[in-house]
Design a protein around this motif. Structure first.
Motif, PDB file in Angstrom:
ATOM      1  N   PHE A 163       0.792  -1.208  -0.097  1.00 23.22           N
ATOM      2  CA  PHE A 163      -0.152   0.044  -0.039  1.00 23.22           C
ATOM      3  C   PHE A 163       0.971   1.350   0.183  1.00 23.22           C
ATOM      4  O   PHE A 163       0.504   2.299  -0.715  1.00 23.22           O
ATOM      5  N   GLY A 164       1.822   1.316   0.665  1.00 23.24           N
ATOM      6  CA  GLY A 164       3.021   2.216   0.661  1.00 23.24           C
ATOM      7  C   GLY A 164       3.215   2.729  -0.756  1.00 23.24           C
ATOM      8  O   GLY A 164       3.443   3.983  -0.839  1.00 23.24           O
ATOM      9  N   ALA A 165       3.775   1.709  -1.470  1.00 22.58           N
ATOM     10  CA  ALA A 165       4.170   1.970  -2.904  1.00 22.58           C
ATOM     11  C   ALA A 165       2.974   2.808  -3.706  1.00 22.58           C
ATOM     12  O   ALA A 165       3.276   3.728  -4.269  1.00 22.58           O
ATOM     13  N   TYR A 185       0.371   4.294  -2.569  1.00 22.41           N
ATOM     14  CA  TYR A 185      -0.068   5.836  -1.895  1.00 22.41           C
ATOM     15  C   TYR A 185       1.109   6.466  -2.225  1.00 22.41           C
ATOM     16  O   TYR A 185       0.797   7.711  -2.529  1.00 22.41           O
ATOM     17  N   GLY A 186       2.444   6.312  -2.262  1.00 23.06           N
ATOM     18  CA  GLY A 186       3.469   7.262  -2.600  1.00 23.06           C
ATOM     19  C   GLY A 186       3.280   7.619  -3.931  1.00 23.06           C
ATOM     20  O   GLY A 186       3.395   8.730  -4.343  1.00 23.06           O
ATOM     21  N   PHE A 187       3.262   6.675  -4.983  1.00 24.01           N
ATOM     22  CA  PHE A 187       3.033   7.048  -6.366  1.00 24.01           C
ATOM     23  C   PHE A 187       1.851   7.951  -6.608  1.00 24.01           C
ATOM     24  O   PHE A 187       1.822   8.906  -7.213  1.00 24.01           O
ATOM     25  N   SER A 221       0.161   9.932  -4.468  1.00 27.52           N
ATOM     26  CA  SER A 221       0.622  11.034  -3.807  1.00 27.52           C
ATOM     27  C   SER A 221       1.213  12.021  -4.651  1.00 27.52           C
ATOM     28  O   SER A 221       1.002  13.086  -4.758  1.00 27.52           O
ATOM     29  N   CYS A 222       2.300  11.617  -5.319  1.00 24.83           N
ATOM     30  CA  CYS A 222       3.163  12.233  -6.004  1.00 24.83           C
ATOM     31  C   CYS A 222       2.340  12.893  -7.181  1.00 24.83           C
ATOM     32  O   CYS A 222       2.402  14.029  -7.497  1.00 24.83           O
ATOM     33  N   VAL A 223       1.700  12.126  -8.042  1.00 22.24           N
ATOM     34  CA  VAL A 223       0.814  12.464  -9.171  1.00 22.24           C
ATOM     35  C   VAL A 223      -0.094  13.591  -8.681  1.00 22.24           C
ATOM     36  O   VAL A 223      -0.269  14.560  -9.445  1.00 22.24           O
ATOM     37  N   ILE A 245      -0.205  15.499  -6.156  1.00 20.70           N
ATOM     38  CA  ILE A 245       0.536  16.810  -5.843  1.00 20.70           C
ATOM     39  C   ILE A 245       0.834  17.715  -6.942  1.00 20.70           C
ATOM     40  O   ILE A 245       0.622  18.786  -6.989  1.00 20.70           O
ATOM     41  N   ILE A 246       1.161  17.091  -7.970  1.00 18.98           N
ATOM     42  CA  ILE A 246       2.041  17.726  -8.981  1.00 18.98           C
ATOM     43  C   ILE A 246       0.743  18.003  -9.984  1.00 18.98           C
ATOM     44  O   ILE A 246       0.693  19.210 -10.163  1.00 18.98           O
ATOM     45  N   SER A 268      -1.280  20.785  -7.881  1.00 16.56           N
ATOM     46  CA  SER A 268      -0.752  22.258  -7.764  1.00 16.56           C
ATOM     47  C   SER A 268      -0.399  22.869  -9.220  1.00 16.56           C
ATOM     48  O   SER A 268      -0.945  24.095  -9.329  1.00 16.56           O
ATOM     49  N   LYS A 269      -0.255  22.101 -10.216  1.00 18.61           N
ATOM     50  CA  LYS A 269      -0.169  22.787 -11.747  1.00 18.61           C
ATOM     51  C   LYS A 269      -1.387  23.572 -11.878  1.00 18.61           C
ATOM     52  O   LYS A 269      -1.608  24.447 -12.598  1.00 18.61           O
TER      53      LYS A 269
END
Lengths: 83, 560
Positions: free
Chosen positions: A50-52, A54-56, A58-60, A62-63, A66-67
Motif C-alpha cells: 500500500f505504501g508504494a 500511496y506514494g505514487f 500522492s506524487c501524481v 500533488i503535481i 498544484s499545477k
C-alpha cells in the motif's frame, strides 16, 4: 579524490542504475507483501504494497493539483509586483 | 560569585566585540564566540533564575528546563554552524545582526514570563530584518520592509494578548495559556504569525529567498522554531492547531511545486515541515509533543544544511532559479553530496535524521486514531521528497546543462555543511542521543520493519511519479500568488482608491471654501477696498473745518 568524476561515471551508467532501481522497487513491494504487517491501526496498514501505491498516487496528485491551481489562479508573470 | 551567564547577554556582548574587530581577529572571534555560547548553554543550571518584581509584575527572566534546553542547544549549535558558513564574509553589520538575532531567540526560549519573552520576541524581528536588508538591493529592501510590517503587527497582537492575560490572571508566568477568551487567542495569533501558519505565513516565503546567502541560515533556523517552542509551551492540545498544521504541511507542498527560486522552494518546505510540529502541538499527547520538539531539533539542522547548499550554489553562480541552473554536479559535487544528506533527512529516509522525528508525529496521529491527519501528513511527506529531494537537485545539479562552470564552494562553507550533515546522519543512526533530550521519556522506536518498509515504499514510488512526470515538474519563469497578495496588491489598490476619493473630496471642499472666501473678500473689499465707502480718504481741509466747528462749539458752550 575526484567526486565529480565518480558522479560522471554514475551518470553515464544511468541505464544500469535505473534497472537496479526497478529491482529495488519490486523487492520492496514483495517484501511488504511477504512480511506480515506490524500495524493494524488503520485498515490499509495490513495491505501489502500500500505504501508504494500511496506514494505514487500522492506524487501524481500533488503535481497535478498544484499545477492546475497554478495555471488557473496562482501563476503570474515575474514582474507582477513591480509597479 | 556568578555561576552562570545568560547566553543572550554573552551573544549581545559578543556582537559588540565583533563590531570592534576587523580582519583575522574578527574571524577568530566568529569561531570563539559560538563555542563559548554552546558551553554557556550546556552549563546552565536548571531551574528559574533572576526572579524579580518590576512595576508590580513578577518576572522570571531565565527558566531552564528540558523543553527550553532542547531548543537552546540546537540554536547554539546552529549559531556555530552559521558562523563557520559566514566566516569568509567581510560584512560586520551582518555578523552583528546574526548574533543579536541568535541571542534574542535564546532569550525567548529561556524566558519564564511573557514580558521577557515579548522583549526578546521584538528584538528578534529588529535584528533579523538586517539579514535581509544586508543583501543591499531594492528587492530585498522592499521584502525586508514587508517582513518588518507583518512582524510588527504580530508583535502588537501578542502584546495586546499579554496585557489582557495579565489583567485576567494577574500573572505573566509563561506556562500553558489558560482560558479561551481574547487573551488566549491574541497570544496564539501572535505566536502563529512567527510559526508561519496560513494565512499568516506569506512573510516567510516572501522574505527568506531575498535574504543574504549566509543570513538565510540563521533565519531558517530561528524564527519559526522559537514560535514552535512557544506553541509547545503555551498551547499543547489546542485542537485547532491539528488542522492548521495539516493545512500548513500541504500548503508548503503545493507552492513548492510552483516555485522556481531554489530558496523560495526551500522556504515553502519550512512551512510544510513546521506544519508537522504545529499538528503535533495540536494533538498534545506525549508522543506528539516529543515528536514536535524532536522534529524542530532535526529540522533546524537539515534545513540549515539545505539552505547552505542552495546558498553555496547562489554564491558560486549568482543564479537562484531552476530555469537558469542545471548540470552543476560535475562542478560542485561536494555541495551536491552534502545537500543530498539534508534532502534525505527532510524526506525522512531511514538512517537520516528526519526519519526518527517526523515519523514520531505521524505515529502520534496513528495512536490517536486520526486517519485523515495520518494520510495527509504522509501525502505531505511524499511532497517533501518530491521537491527537496528530487526537483531541486535534479534541475540544479542534473537536468539540462546550463553552461555554468562554477568552482566548488569555499572551504568554510563546506565545513559548515559537513558539520550539519554529520549531525543529520548521527541522529538518524543513533536517535537515542536526541530522544534523551526530550521533555518526556520517549517510548518510540522508529526502526520497526513496518515504519522502514512503509517509508521506503512511499518515498521511492514518489520518485517513480517524479520521473514519469519529469517534463511537467521543472521550474517556470513565473511567480505564484500567495496571501501576501493582500498587502502587496489588494491593500495598495484600496489605499489608492481611498486616496483618490479623499483627494477628490478635498479638492471639492477646497473649491467650496475658496468660493466662500472669495465672496467674503469681495464683500470686504467693496466696503473697505480702495473704492470702498469706509476707506475713502478725506481732504485735510475738511478736517480743519471740523476742528474749527468743534472749537467754536466748545467756545459757545463755555460762554453759556
Amino acid at each position: 579524490m575526484d567526486l565529480g568524476k565518480l558522479l560522471e561515471a554514475l551518470v553515464q551508467r544511468g541505464k544500469l542504475l535505473r534497472r537496479i532501481m526497478y529491482v529495488v522497487l519490486a523487492g520492496l513491494v514483495i517484501a511488504d507483501i511477504v512480511i506480515p504487517s506490524a500495524y493494524d491501526r488503520f485498515p490499509w496498514e495490513s495491505i501489502g504494497g500500500f505504501g508504494a501505491f500511496y506514494g505514487f498516487i500522492s506524487c501524481v496528485l500533488i503535481i497535478v493539483v498544484s499545477k492546475v491551481l497554478g495555471y488557473a489562479f496562482l501563476y503570474r508573470s515575474e514582474d507582477y509586483y513591480d509597479d | 560569585m556568578i555561576d552562570w551567564v545568560h547566553p543572550s547577554l554573552l551573544l549581545f556582548g559578543g556582537a559588540v566585540v565583533v563590531a570592534l574587530l576587523r580582519g583575522r581577529a574578527q574571524q577568530a572571534w566568529l569561531l570563539v564566540l559560538p563555542v563559548l555560547v554552546i558551553w554557556t548553554v550546556f552549563s546552565l543550571p536548571s531551574g528559574e533564575h533572576g526572579a524579580r518584581e518590576f512595576l508590580g509584575i513578577a518576572l522570571t527572566p531565565v527558566r531552564v528546563d528540558s523543553l527550553s534546553m532542547v531548543f537552546a542547544s540546537v540554536f547554539a549549535i546552529i549559531t556555530l554552524v552559521g558562523s563557520i558558513y559566514a566566516l569568509h564574509l567581510k560584512d560586520t553589520a551582518q555578523h552583528v545582526a546574526a548574533y543579536v538575532y541568535a541571542g534574542s531567540a535564546l532569550g525567548v526560549v529561556f524566558a519564564g514570563d511573557l514580558v521577557t519573552l515579548y522583549v526578546f520576541w521584538e528584538l528578534m524581528v529588529f535584528s533579523s530584518v538586517w539579514l535581509i536588508w544586508c543583501r543591499r538591493n531594492p528587492v530585498s529592501m522592499a521584502a525586508g520592509f514587508r517582513y518588518l510590517l507583518v512582524h510588527a503587527l504580530g508583535g502588537v497582537v501578542l502584546l495586546g494578548g499579554v496585557v489582557l492575560y495579565f489583567l485576567q490572571t494577574g500573572s505573566v508566568a509563561f506556562d500553558q495559556i489558560q482560558g479561551d477568551g481574547w487573551a488566549f487567542y491574541l497570544i496564539l495569533i501572535g505566536f502563529m504569525v512567527n510559526a508561519a501558519v496560513p494565512p499568516l505565513h506569506a512573510w516567510l516565503a516572501d522574505a527568506y529567498p531575498e535574504a543574504t546567502v549566509t543570513g538565510a541560515i540563521f533565519l531558517s533556523a530561528l524564527t519559526t522554531k522559537t514560535a514552535v517552542y512557544t506553541l509547545i509551551r503555551g498551547f499543547p492540545g489546542t485542537e485547532l492547531l491539528v488542522w492548521l498544521g495539516v493545512i500548513m504541511a500541504l500548503w508548503g507542498v503545493v507552492y513548492a511545486v510552483l516555485a522556481n527560486d531554489i530558496r523560495r522552494l526551500l522556504a515553502y518546505h519550512i512551512i510544510s515541515q513546521v506544519g508537522y510540529m504545529v499538528a503535533g502541538v495540536g494533538m498534545g499527547t506525549i508522543m506528539a509533543l516529543n515528536g514536535s520538539a524532536s522534529h524542530a531539533f532535526t529540522h533546524i539542522l537539515y534545513k540549515a544544511l539545505l539552505f547552505m547548499g542552495a546558498g553555496a550554489v547562489i554564491h558560486m553562480t549568482g543564479k537562484a532559479k531552476l530555469t537558469e541552473l542545471g548540470g552543476l554536479y560535475r562542478w560542485m559535487p561536494i555541495t551536491l553530496l552534502l545537500y543530498m544528506v539534508g534532502a534525505f533527512s527532510i524526506s525522512a529516509f531511514p538512517l537520516f535524521s528526519g526519519f526518527v522525528s517526523k515519523t514520531m508525529v505521524v505515529e502520534a496521529a496513528a495512536l490517536d486514531a486520526r486517519a485523515w491527519v495520518w494520510l495527509l501528513l504522509s501525502l505531505a511527506s511524499a511532497g517533501t521528497f518530491l521537491h527537496t529531494g528530487l526537483k531541486l537537485p535534479w534541475f540544479t545539479f542534473f537536468g539540462t546543462d546550463s553552461g555554468l562552470r562554477p568552482k566548488e564552494a569555499p572551504l568554510n562553507m563546506l565545513v559548515a555543511m559537513g558539520i550539519a550533515a554529520f549531525l543529520c546522519i548521527f541522529i538518524g543512526v543513533y536517535p537515542h542521543w536526541l530522544y534523551a533530550m526530550m521533555p518526556e521519556a520517549v517510548e518510540y522506536n522508529a526502526y520497526t520493519s513496518g515504519h522502514v518498509l512503509w517509508e521506503l515504499q512511499l518515498l521511492l514510488f514518489t520518485g517513480v511519479g517524479f520521473f514519469l512526470l519529469l517534463k511537467h515538474v521543472g521550474g517556470e519563469w513565473k511567480i505564484s500568488l500567495d496571501t501576501d497578495w493582500v498587502y502587496r496588491k489588494l491593500l495598495p489598490i484600496i489605499a489608492g482608491a481611498v486616496q483618490r476619493a479623499f483627494s477628490q473630496f478635498w479638492q471639492g471642499t477646497l473649491a467650496t471654501l475658496s468660493r466662500q472666501v472669495t465672496l467674503l473678500v469681495s464683500g470686504v473689499s467693496r466696503h473697505h477696498g480702495p473704492q470702498g465707502m469706509l476707506a475713502r480718504t478725506w481732504p485735510t481741509g475738511s478736517m480743519v473745518l471740523w476742528v474749527a466747528v468743534l472749537l467754536a462749539a466748545s467756545l459757545l458752550i463755555y460762554y453759556l
